[in-house]
Design an enzyme around this catalytic site. Structure first.
Site, PDB file in Angstrom:
ATOM      1  N   ASP A 213     -13.832  -8.762 -29.117  1.00 48.80           N
ATOM      2  CA  ASP A 213     -12.866  -9.292 -29.696  1.00 48.80           C
ATOM      3  C   ASP A 213     -11.480  -9.622 -29.030  1.00 48.80           C
ATOM      4  OD1 ASP A 213     -14.271  -7.917 -31.716  1.00 48.80           O
ATOM      5  OD2 ASP A 213     -12.799  -6.091 -31.708  1.00 48.80           O
ATOM      6  N   ARG A 271     -31.743  -5.619 -11.391  1.00 49.06           N
ATOM      7  CA  ARG A 271     -32.067  -5.220 -12.659  1.00 49.06           C
ATOM      8  C   ARG A 271     -32.786  -6.456 -13.414  1.00 49.06           C
ATOM      9  NH1 ARG A 271     -26.645  -2.078 -14.578  1.00 49.06           N
ATOM     10  NH2 ARG A 271     -27.263  -0.144 -13.703  1.00 49.06           N
ATOM     11  N   GLU A 356     -14.663  -5.160 -18.395  1.00 51.68           N
ATOM     12  CA  GLU A 356     -15.872  -5.946 -18.667  1.00 51.68           C
ATOM     13  C   GLU A 356     -15.594  -7.175 -19.545  1.00 51.68           C
ATOM     14  OE1 GLU A 356     -19.204  -3.900 -20.159  1.00 51.68           O
ATOM     15  OE2 GLU A 356     -20.210  -5.439 -20.608  1.00 51.68           O
TER      16      GLU A 356
HETATM   17  C1  LIG Z   1     -24.796   2.938 -21.825  1.00 51.24           C
HETATM   18  C2  LIG Z   1     -24.135   2.455 -20.336  1.00 51.24           C
HETATM   19  C3  LIG Z   1     -24.361   2.977 -19.465  1.00 51.24           C
HETATM   20  C4  LIG Z   1     -23.419   2.216 -18.237  1.00 51.24           C
HETATM   21  N1  LIG Z   1     -23.659   2.951 -16.856  1.00 51.24           N
HETATM   22  C5  LIG Z   1     -22.817   2.349 -15.950  1.00 51.24           C
HETATM   23  C6  LIG Z   1     -22.839   3.123 -14.949  1.00 51.24           C
HETATM   24  O1  LIG Z   1     -23.438   4.151 -14.480  1.00 51.24           O
HETATM   25  N2  LIG Z   1     -22.314   2.582 -13.838  1.00 51.24           N
HETATM   26  C7  LIG Z   1     -21.286   1.668 -13.845  1.00 51.24           C
HETATM   27  O2  LIG Z   1     -20.562   1.067 -13.028  1.00 51.24           O
HETATM   28  N3  LIG Z   1     -21.305   0.925 -15.185  1.00 51.24           N
HETATM   29  C8  LIG Z   1     -21.839   1.508 -16.147  1.00 51.24           C
HETATM   30  N4  LIG Z   1     -21.898   0.564 -17.481  1.00 51.24           N
HETATM   31  C9  LIG Z   1     -20.866  -0.436 -17.676  1.00 51.24           C
HETATM   32  C10 LIG Z   1     -19.534   0.095 -17.924  1.00 51.24           C
HETATM   33  O3  LIG Z   1     -19.771   1.431 -18.422  1.00 51.24           O
HETATM   34  C11 LIG Z   1     -18.580  -0.805 -18.612  1.00 51.24           C
HETATM   35  O4  LIG Z   1     -18.812  -1.967 -18.018  1.00 51.24           O
HETATM   36  C12 LIG Z   1     -17.390  -0.378 -18.563  1.00 51.24           C
HETATM   37  O5  LIG Z   1     -17.141   0.776 -18.871  1.00 51.24           O
HETATM   38  C13 LIG Z   1     -16.325  -1.227 -19.349  1.00 51.24           C
HETATM   39  O6  LIG Z   1     -15.022  -0.575 -19.403  1.00 51.24           O
HETATM   40  P1  LIG Z   1     -13.698  -1.450 -19.904  1.00 51.24           P
HETATM   41  O7  LIG Z   1     -12.625  -0.508 -19.876  1.00 51.24           O
HETATM   42  O8  LIG Z   1     -13.843  -2.700 -19.355  1.00 51.24           O
HETATM   43  O9  LIG Z   1     -14.417  -1.614 -21.448  1.00 51.24           O
HETATM   44  P2  LIG Z   1     -14.557  -0.176 -22.610  1.00 51.24           P
HETATM   45  O10 LIG Z   1     -14.749   0.857 -21.812  1.00 51.24           O
HETATM   46  O11 LIG Z   1     -15.618  -1.117 -23.429  1.00 51.24           O
HETATM   47  O12 LIG Z   1     -13.187  -0.391 -23.421  1.00 51.24           O
HETATM   48  C14 LIG Z   1     -12.882  -1.418 -24.306  1.00 51.24           C
HETATM   49  C15 LIG Z   1     -11.637  -0.922 -25.047  1.00 51.24           C
HETATM   50  O13 LIG Z   1     -11.019  -2.166 -26.016  1.00 51.24           O
HETATM   51  C16 LIG Z   1     -10.824  -1.461 -27.225  1.00 51.24           C
HETATM   52  N5  LIG Z   1     -11.150  -2.695 -27.891  1.00 51.24           N
HETATM   53  C17 LIG Z   1     -11.977  -3.564 -28.236  1.00 51.24           C
HETATM   54  N6  LIG Z   1     -11.543  -4.457 -29.119  1.00 51.24           N
HETATM   55  C18 LIG Z   1     -10.746  -4.307 -29.630  1.00 51.24           C
HETATM   56  C19 LIG Z   1      -9.457  -4.650 -30.748  1.00 51.24           C
HETATM   57  N7  LIG Z   1     -10.222  -5.774 -31.545  1.00 51.24           N
HETATM   58  N8  LIG Z   1      -8.443  -4.010 -30.900  1.00 51.24           N
HETATM   59  C20 LIG Z   1      -7.921  -2.974 -30.071  1.00 51.24           C
HETATM   60  N9  LIG Z   1      -8.636  -2.592 -29.064  1.00 51.24           N
HETATM   61  C21 LIG Z   1     -10.139  -3.056 -28.954  1.00 51.24           C
HETATM   62  C22 LIG Z   1     -11.961  -0.714 -27.403  1.00 51.24           C
HETATM   63  O14 LIG Z   1     -11.696   0.365 -28.363  1.00 51.24           O
HETATM   64  C23 LIG Z   1     -12.191   0.187 -26.148  1.00 51.24           C
HETATM   65  O15 LIG Z   1     -10.968   1.279 -25.795  1.00 51.24           O
HETATM   66  C24 LIG Z   1     -22.591   1.349 -18.438  1.00 51.24           C
HETATM   67  C25 LIG Z   1     -22.561   0.699 -19.978  1.00 51.24           C
HETATM   68  C26 LIG Z   1     -23.319   1.279 -20.863  1.00 51.24           C
HETATM   69  C27 LIG Z   1     -23.297   0.458 -22.155  1.00 51.24           C
END
Ligand SMILES: Cc1cc2nc3c(=O)[nH]c(=O)nc-3n(C[C@H](O)[C@H](O)[C@H](O)COP(=O)(O)OP(=O)(O)OC[C@H]3O[C@@H](n4cnc5c(N)ncnc54)[C@H](O)[C@@H]3O)c2cc1C
Length: 533
Positions: A213, A271, A356
């Site tokens: 998004d 991977r 991410e």
């Molecule tokens: C199953 C799984 C296991 C993993 N294991 C590992 C691991 O062991 N080690 C590692 O390094 N990485 C791991 N990863 C990758 C890692 O977890 C993610 O890349 C990382 O947590 C992303 O964090 P982030 O804060 O960028 O995004 P996210 O945690 O995805 O947070 C995004 C936020 O944005 C909000 N958001 C999205 N769209 C909108 C919108 N339109 N309006 C308002 N809010 C919005 C969501 O609600 C959320 O709060 C894993 C991923 C998965 C799926």
């Protein structure tokens, strides 16, 4: 006027909030769900830092592994920053109270943190909290935000950035509970909205809401995105549900075997290589299984309790006694919002992106397991600091409400739209199309057809309305908005994959199996053409 508006409540958003607040900023964190529900909570295996607590390791080794895996598409300064800060970031998380698993080694503090091997790593480098690492980090960050009195606005769905010329002035949100369109004015904005893995709906370890998004909002606002074709496929998701079985299961000694019970790949290769090896087995008609039976029930329950529970619940197998059927699925999106070394978004002043949703050029063509939790916490701090530095001198003149009015009209149009095509069916179709045609092994002819298919889906979007017309708590509406964003980003993923006639990291193309540095050792950057005035 708020100094720093943070959109997204995952690990990246919460770390940015803490660092901006510490620097002196007024901060508001907005998310479409609740902080503890963010995808960060799903991270299992660990977070990299060259502590050397279990065998020799050095920051240089961590850098070398990261650069090798990125296949020439990373920025070495950014990699150095991330890897050098990693031990400090672990110490900071420990000081906040993250309950890392420990070694009984007679040492104290950070030196007692246990570390495990992840694919592509030359040492036992991933710090972990059993296999709940992301959950524990996220909850600790959220607790700390509450202690620091950071303000949150939950269940607010980002619609658009508010732009004045090339400068961001805030953002508009749908208040999911009331159905109102809300305008939030801010001097600077941090995008922390997560990746776009849910384009592969049904074939991904990601949450349904990882539809890119924030990336789509940046595209609409005129910002740049890059490397969209690089999508990492995780080798071991459960066969029937696509739920992840963490790499730590192989790191702790699990094997991959085919129907004949033969091992066919070094399980700890990066991977992309392991995923392709499994894909080849599946294509040849064999099944593939993860075998952890030899680790024994006690060790499994100590190190991988979540994996054991997930296998029992979703695949109805007991890993201590049975083989676990697995398949590779989309897991992590390396591409995203294009940022510079300060994490500022190219094309939008006052806007920063982290985690991410961004492309900070540390993962390149293939992310190393354990480097994402590291990126979101290390660069989360950087984003918070830099957004506040910008805000100090930014104008506090508020934007008018033109974007808010535009968004209200757009939502009214969605409510009024005829609903002759069920978008939920199209969401399933998009996921399958991407997995089959923009997947682990890519072919140009299939990519061309996939592009035509998504363009035709885009054309028929106006016939895909919503059935639920209620103004409040309308998840049918938010699902539709998420699907629209996934569809908006889809052509850019396919076009970049088509243009990249080579194989590099997670992008593997039949007919172009070699890495071609002469033609393709660069990032593909896309930016919307400015409308003539
Ligand atoms: C199953 C799984 C296991 C993993 N294991 C590992 C691991 O062991 N080690 C590692 O390094 N990485 C791991 N990863 C990758 C890692 O977890 C993610 O890349 C990382 O947590 C992303 O964090 P982030 O804060 O960028 O995004 P996210 O945690 O995805 O947070 C995004 C936020 O944005 C909000 N958001 C999205 N769209 C909108 C919108 N339109 N309006 C308002 N809010 C919005 C969501 O609600 C959320 O709060 C894993 C991923 C998965 C799926």
């Amino acid at each position: 006027m708020i100094d720093v508006l943070i959109i997204g409540t995952g690990g990246a958003g919460l770390t940015a909030a803490l660092s901006a607040k510490e620097a002196g900023a007024s901060v508001l964190v907005v998310g479409k769900a609740y902080p503890t529900n963010s995808q960060t909570s799903m991270a299992q295996g660990g977070m990299n830092a060259a502590l050397g607590n279990v065998g020799e390791d050095h920051i240089e080794f961590h850098m070398m592994d990261t650069i090798k895996s990125a296949r020439g598409l990373c920025n070495e300064d950014m990699v150095r920053h991330m890897c050098t800060d990693a031990p400090k970031t672990i110490a900071w998380l420990e000081s906040l109270g993250v309950p890392f698993s420990r070694l009984d080694n007679g040492a104290s503090g950070v030196e007692t943190i246990a570390q495990r091997q992840m694919g592509g790593a030359s040492a036992k480098r991933a710090c972990y909290a059993q296999d709940y690492t992301g959950l524990k980090i996220l909850h600790t960050l959220y607790d700390t935000c509450l202690k620091e009195n950071i303000d949150f606005l939950d269940e607010h769905y980002l619609l658009n950035l508010i732009m004045q010329d090339d400068t961001v002035k805030g953002a508009t949100f749908l208040d999911i509970r009331t159905g109102e369109v809300v305008q939030i004015n801010a001097k600077s904005v941090i995008m922390a909205t997560g990746g776009y893995g849910a384009v592969y709906h049904g074939y991904t370890t990601n949450a349904y809401g990882s539809t890119g998004d924030g990336i789509a909002a940046v595209v609409r606002a005129g910002g740049a995105i890059s490397d969209m074709e690089f999508i990492q496929f995780h080798p071991t998701a459960l066969k029937s549900s696509s739920i992840l079985i963490s790499e730590s299961a192989r790191g702790e000694g699990g094997y991959l075997v085919n129907t004949e019970g033969e091992r066919f790949v070094d399980e700890l290769k990066p991977r992309d290589e392991v995923a392709r090896a499994i894909f080849a087995q599946l294509k040849s008609g064999s099944e593939v299984f993860l075998d952890v039976r030899h680790l024994g029930e006690e060790k499994l329950m100590e190190l991988l309790p979540q994996e054991v529970a997930l296998c029992k619940l979703h695949e109805h197998v007991d890993p201590a006694k049975e083989l676990i059927p697995v398949k590779p699925v989309a897991h992590y999106t390396m591409g995203g919002i294009d940022v510079n070394k300060t994490l500022k978004v190219y094309g939008i002043n006052g806007c920063y992106a982290v985690g991410e949703c961004s492309n900070a050029k540390v993962h390149g063509a293939n992310r190393l397991g354990g480097n994402s939790l590291l990126e979101i916490t290390t660069f989360g701090k950087l984003a918070g600091e830099n957004a506040y530095k910008y805000a100090v001198d930014a104008s506090d003149v508020e934007a008018d409400n033109a974007q808010q009015q535009k968004d209200k009209m757009q939502l009214e149009n969605i409510y009024a739209q005829e609903n002759t095509i069920n978008f939920y069916e199209k969401r399933e179709a998009l996921g399958k199309l991407f997995y089959d045609s923009v997947g682990i092994v890519r072919v140009n002819t299939a990519l061309h057809i996939a592009l035509e298919d998504v363009l035709s889906m885009q054309t028929s979007l106006s016939q895909m309305g919503i059935a639920d017309k209620s103004p409040t708590n309308n998840t049918n509406l938010t699902d539709f908005l998420e699907f629209s964003n996934a569809l908006l980003l889809s052509p850019s993923i396919i076009s970049c994959a088509t243009a990249r006639d080579e194989s590099r990291g997670a992008h593997y193309k039949v007919g172009f199996e070699a890495q071609d540095d002469a033609k393709f050792a660069w990032h593909m950057v896309l930016q919307k053409k400015k409308e003539a005035v």
